[in-house]
Write a protein that holds these residues in place. Structure first.
Motif, mmCIF file in Angstrom:
data_model
loop_
_atom_site.group_PDB
_atom_site.id
_atom_site.type_symbol
_atom_site.label_atom_id
_atom_site.label_comp_id
_atom_site.label_asym_id
_atom_site.label_seq_id
_atom_site.Cartn_x
_atom_site.Cartn_y
_atom_site.Cartn_z
ATOM 1 N N TRP A 35 21.116 60.211 58.859
ATOM 2 C CA TRP A 35 20.998 60.098 60.308
ATOM 3 C C TRP A 35 22.001 61.038 60.964
ATOM 4 C CZ3 TRP A 35 17.292 57.284 62.696
ATOM 5 C CH2 TRP A 35 16.605 56.335 61.928
ATOM 6 N N TYR A 36 21.515 61.731 61.968
ATOM 7 C CA TYR A 36 22.341 62.563 62.824
ATOM 8 C C TYR A 36 22.228 62.018 64.244
ATOM 9 C CZ TYR A 36 22.720 66.213 59.230
ATOM 10 O OH TYR A 36 22.993 66.930 58.079
ATOM 11 N N ARG A 37 23.150 62.440 65.087
ATOM 12 C CA ARG A 37 23.049 62.082 66.493
ATOM 13 C C ARG A 37 23.472 63.254 67.362
ATOM 14 N NH1 ARG A 37 27.869 57.485 66.812
ATOM 15 N NH2 ARG A 37 29.656 58.920 66.641
ATOM 16 N N GLN A 38 22.967 63.231 68.578
ATOM 17 C CA GLN A 38 23.248 64.326 69.493
ATOM 18 C C GLN A 38 23.326 63.812 70.916
ATOM 19 O OE1 GLN A 38 20.348 67.524 69.419
ATOM 20 N NE2 GLN A 38 21.911 69.024 69.972
ATOM 21 N N VAL A 39 24.338 64.297 71.619
ATOM 22 C CA VAL A 39 24.446 64.030 73.059
ATOM 23 C C VAL A 39 24.266 65.347 73.778
ATOM 24 C CG1 VAL A 39 25.940 62.039 72.731
ATOM 25 C CG2 VAL A 39 26.964 64.301 73.042
ATOM 26 N N PRO A 40 23.821 65.313 75.014
ATOM 27 C CA PRO A 40 23.569 66.563 75.752
ATOM 28 C C PRO A 40 24.808 67.451 75.786
ATOM 29 C CG PRO A 40 22.609 64.723 76.909
ATOM 30 C CD PRO A 40 23.421 64.131 75.799
ATOM 31 N N GLY A 41 24.599 68.719 75.505
ATOM 32 C CA GLY A 41 25.700 69.670 75.569
ATOM 33 C C GLY A 41 26.536 69.755 74.322
ATOM 34 N N LYS A 42 26.232 68.943 73.327
ATOM 35 C CA LYS A 42 27.006 68.957 72.093
ATOM 36 C C LYS A 42 26.098 69.213 70.901
ATOM 37 C CE LYS A 42 30.886 66.042 73.477
ATOM 38 N NZ LYS A 42 31.739 64.882 73.081
ATOM 39 N N GLN A 43 26.723 69.653 69.808
ATOM 40 C CA GLN A 43 25.951 69.890 68.599
ATOM 41 C C GLN A 43 25.547 68.573 67.959
ATOM 42 O OE1 GLN A 43 28.391 72.445 66.068
ATOM 43 N NE2 GLN A 43 27.239 74.242 66.744
ATOM 44 N N ARG A 44 24.440 68.637 67.241
ATOM 45 C CA ARG A 44 24.008 67.479 66.489
ATOM 46 C C ARG A 44 25.021 67.234 65.371
ATOM 47 N NH1 ARG A 44 17.696 67.308 65.083
ATOM 48 N NH2 ARG A 44 17.724 67.753 67.319
ATOM 49 N N GLU A 45 25.410 65.988 65.188
ATOM 50 C CA GLU A 45 26.419 65.676 64.178
ATOM 51 C C GLU A 45 25.896 64.671 63.166
ATOM 52 O OE1 GLU A 45 29.907 63.772 65.751
ATOM 53 O OE2 GLU A 45 28.789 62.109 66.618
ATOM 54 N N LEU A 46 26.363 64.809 61.952
ATOM 55 C CA LEU A 46 25.981 63.899 60.885
ATOM 56 C C LEU A 46 26.690 62.564 61.067
ATOM 57 C CD1 LEU A 46 24.662 63.263 58.140
ATOM 58 C CD2 LEU A 46 26.672 64.300 57.061
ATOM 59 N N VAL A 47 25.920 61.507 61.013
ATOM 60 C CA VAL A 47 26.470 60.158 61.140
ATOM 61 C C VAL A 47 26.660 59.544 59.750
ATOM 62 C CG1 VAL A 47 26.074 57.842 62.034
ATOM 63 C CG2 VAL A 47 25.394 59.844 63.388
ATOM 64 N N ALA A 48 25.601 59.562 58.963
ATOM 65 C CA ALA A 48 25.654 58.988 57.625
ATOM 66 C C ALA A 48 24.501 59.530 56.816
ATOM 67 C CB ALA A 48 25.584 57.461 57.678
ATOM 68 N N ASN A 49 24.687 59.630 55.512
ATOM 69 C CA ASN A 49 23.570 59.956 54.651
ATOM 70 C C ASN A 49 23.704 59.248 53.316
ATOM 71 O OD1 ASN A 49 25.424 61.607 53.348
ATOM 72 N ND2 ASN A 49 24.558 63.511 54.132
ATOM 73 N N ILE A 50 22.581 59.206 52.625
ATOM 74 C CA ILE A 50 22.510 58.549 51.333
ATOM 75 C C ILE A 50 21.787 59.478 50.370
ATOM 76 C CG2 ILE A 50 20.409 57.265 51.976
ATOM 77 C CD1 ILE A 50 21.545 54.946 50.214
ATOM 78 N N PHE A 51 22.365 59.638 49.196
ATOM 79 C CA PHE A 51 21.813 60.560 48.221
ATOM 80 C C PHE A 51 20.884 59.824 47.262
ATOM 81 C CE2 PHE A 51 24.167 64.340 49.286
ATOM 82 C CZ PHE A 51 25.227 63.833 50.028
ATOM 83 N N ARG A 52 20.090 60.602 46.569
ATOM 84 C CA ARG A 52 19.104 60.022 45.670
ATOM 85 C C ARG A 52 19.758 59.070 44.686
ATOM 86 N NH1 ARG A 52 16.345 64.521 42.771
ATOM 87 N NH2 ARG A 52 15.115 64.771 44.664
ATOM 88 N N GLY A 53 20.939 59.406 44.211
ATOM 89 C CA GLY A 53 21.630 58.568 43.230
ATOM 90 C C GLY A 53 22.239 57.310 43.813
ATOM 91 N N GLY A 54 22.240 57.213 45.146
ATOM 92 C CA GLY A 54 22.729 56.001 45.779
ATOM 93 C C GLY A 54 24.059 56.139 46.493
ATOM 94 N N SER A 55 24.771 57.231 46.264
ATOM 95 C CA SER A 55 26.040 57.400 46.965
ATOM 96 C C SER A 55 25.783 57.696 48.430
ATOM 97 C CB SER A 55 26.863 58.515 46.341
ATOM 98 O OG SER A 55 26.179 59.738 46.408
ATOM 99 N N SER A 56 26.760 57.398 49.257
ATOM 100 C CA SER A 56 26.581 57.583 50.687
ATOM 101 C C SER A 56 27.819 58.220 51.300
ATOM 102 C CB SER A 56 26.271 56.255 51.379
ATOM 103 O OG SER A 56 27.292 55.315 51.109
ATOM 104 N N TYR A 57 27.617 58.742 52.482
ATOM 105 C CA TYR A 57 28.693 59.378 53.241
ATOM 106 C C TYR A 57 28.623 58.891 54.672
ATOM 107 C CZ TYR A 57 30.880 62.821 56.251
ATOM 108 O OH TYR A 57 31.633 63.404 57.218
ATOM 109 N N TYR A 58 29.813 58.709 55.264
ATOM 110 C CA TYR A 58 29.880 58.293 56.656
ATOM 111 C C TYR A 58 30.857 59.186 57.420
ATOM 112 C CZ TYR A 58 27.673 53.996 55.068
ATOM 113 O OH TYR A 58 26.810 53.090 54.520
ATOM 114 N N ALA A 59 30.493 59.510 58.634
ATOM 115 C CA ALA A 59 31.438 60.181 59.508
ATOM 116 C C ALA A 59 32.604 59.232 59.784
ATOM 117 C CB ALA A 59 30.759 60.575 60.814
ATOM 118 N N ASP A 60 33.780 59.776 59.967
ATOM 119 C CA ASP A 60 34.959 58.944 60.205
ATOM 120 C C ASP A 60 34.776 58.023 61.405
ATOM 121 O OD1 ASP A 60 37.444 61.453 59.232
ATOM 122 O OD2 ASP A 60 36.287 60.014 58.051
ATOM 123 N N SER A 61 34.067 58.511 62.397
ATOM 124 C CA SER A 61 33.912 57.751 63.639
ATOM 125 C C SER A 61 33.086 56.481 63.475
ATOM 126 C CB SER A 61 33.278 58.636 64.716
ATOM 127 O OG SER A 61 32.028 59.120 64.284
#
Length: 114
Positions: A35-61
């Protein structure tokens, strides 16, 4: 491949929402979904993702507040969002990637009122 995002809406600060991203095919086709998110005037940013193997990543925020999960039987990836803050307000986009190719779902608006 089509990605159908849903679940956005208006919620008060401190509340919760769950976003869903339904893929038209087997989600194990993808190396990663997220999942990514975007607000007007800003770049789209990565929120979280999940890999095929099951590991995941989260933005610090969002660490500790958001959880990404998948249901392979439904070919769906979810983003559970708890303790929402006004700064989480954005259009959220589902994303999938495999071997240099990226797919995007349509955005779903999340608005958090203070």
């Amino acid at each position: 491949v089509q990605l159908q995002a849903s679940g956005g809406g208006l919620v008060q600060a401190g509340g919760s929402l769950r976003l869903s991203c339904a893929a038209s095919g087997n989600i194990f086709t993808f190396t990663v979904m997220g999942w990514y998110r975007q607000v007007p005037g800003k770049q789209r940013e990565l929120v979280a993702n999940i890999f095929r193997g099951g590991s995941s990543y989260y933005a610090d925020s969002v660490k500790g507040r958001f959880t990404i999960a998948r249901d392979t039987a439904k070919n769906t990836v979810y983003l559970q969002m708890n303790s929402l803050k006004p700064e989480d307000t954005a259009v959220y986009y589902c994303n999938a990637g495999h071997r240099g190719t990226t797919w995007w779902g349509q955005g779903t608006q999340v608005t958090v009122s203070s």
